[in-house]
Design a protein around this motif. Sequence first.
Motif: not given
Length: 359
Positions: A24-26, A30-32, A38-39, A321-325
């Motif tokens: 779910n978090t990933l 593929a781009e996400s 990468n983050a 990208p981390i905060l968005a998750r």
Amino acid sequence: MTWTMPAEWAPQDRVWMAFPRVGNTLGDDAESADEARNAWAAVANAVAGFEPVTMVVDPSALAEARRRLSGEIELLEAPLDDYWMRDIGPTFVIGDDGALGAIDWTFNGWGANAWATWERDDRIAGFVAESASAVHLPSTLVNEGGAIHVDGEGTVLVTETVQLDPRRNPYATKERVEWELKRTLHATNVIWLPRGLTRDYESAGTRGHVDMVASFARPGVILQHWQDDASHPDYAVVRQIRAVLEQATDAAGRPFEFIDLPAPTTLQDDEGYVDWNYANHLVVNGGVIACGYGEPDADGRAAGILADAYDREVVTIDARPILARGGGIHCITQQQPSIDTTLPVVERVLRAHTTDRFA
């Protein structure tokens, strides 16, 4: 045996992380997925410039981890549900005999969230404890590492909406929680903050993790997220938290000094009001790994504040990208403090496996 959680600026042996796996978090494309991998890798590779890093990797993600991570980073395979090591991993403590301990909080997906699974994640703290040759110290308190912050001298910050969350600890009282924190962390002074940041109460949030709001820079000094735009709901939140802290003292009886960490200028993204903050940083040996948000002025100002507060080099990583998750750099990492290296290795390992466990 008395166990104490050292401050995060104390010497460290290594930092533990977990690598993203499909779930779910990933993300759904593929781009996400690449963005998340990468983050996480950028944080790990930055930490590796200061001290060793051990990455727990689900077998399904091993090839991706090897592709993105520095060869200096140790990889350990273990099944994962998610990869927020601060919360699924142990909280490390040191015994009064110099032994390393690992508190295994009960984990239930940040309060039994409908989207979360945690059967595999609930075993990670024990796996890390064994891998680190630490005493495994189970706790019945449903808690996460991001829900506490200590000064190393007995003071701990917690949040009423986390430890007293009925979906985490339905029968808890402040007194019972404080007793457990004293038993596990040697916390003699528990400061209860009323809540966390606004976005943290949405579906993917933790309902108030303290490490998104405030952290200790040293005993008696608190770094606090600060929102100065009155149109953002956290404008009121940070002032409510400050009012509580201004009435509190640390374990030594000192009133607190505050260092503001001003929020970036961005107020909203596609999902609503952002929780972008600089309080959610990682302190490492000789350095600080800080969140960045693509705002050179705000990111640079925060880096300067953190450099002055800790007298360490600051490396800023794009944390969007981390905060968005649902979290930040502090949330995906867990420091392992150094123990008394004057003891022979055999004696330290022997102590780690013969010390009395918690009931």
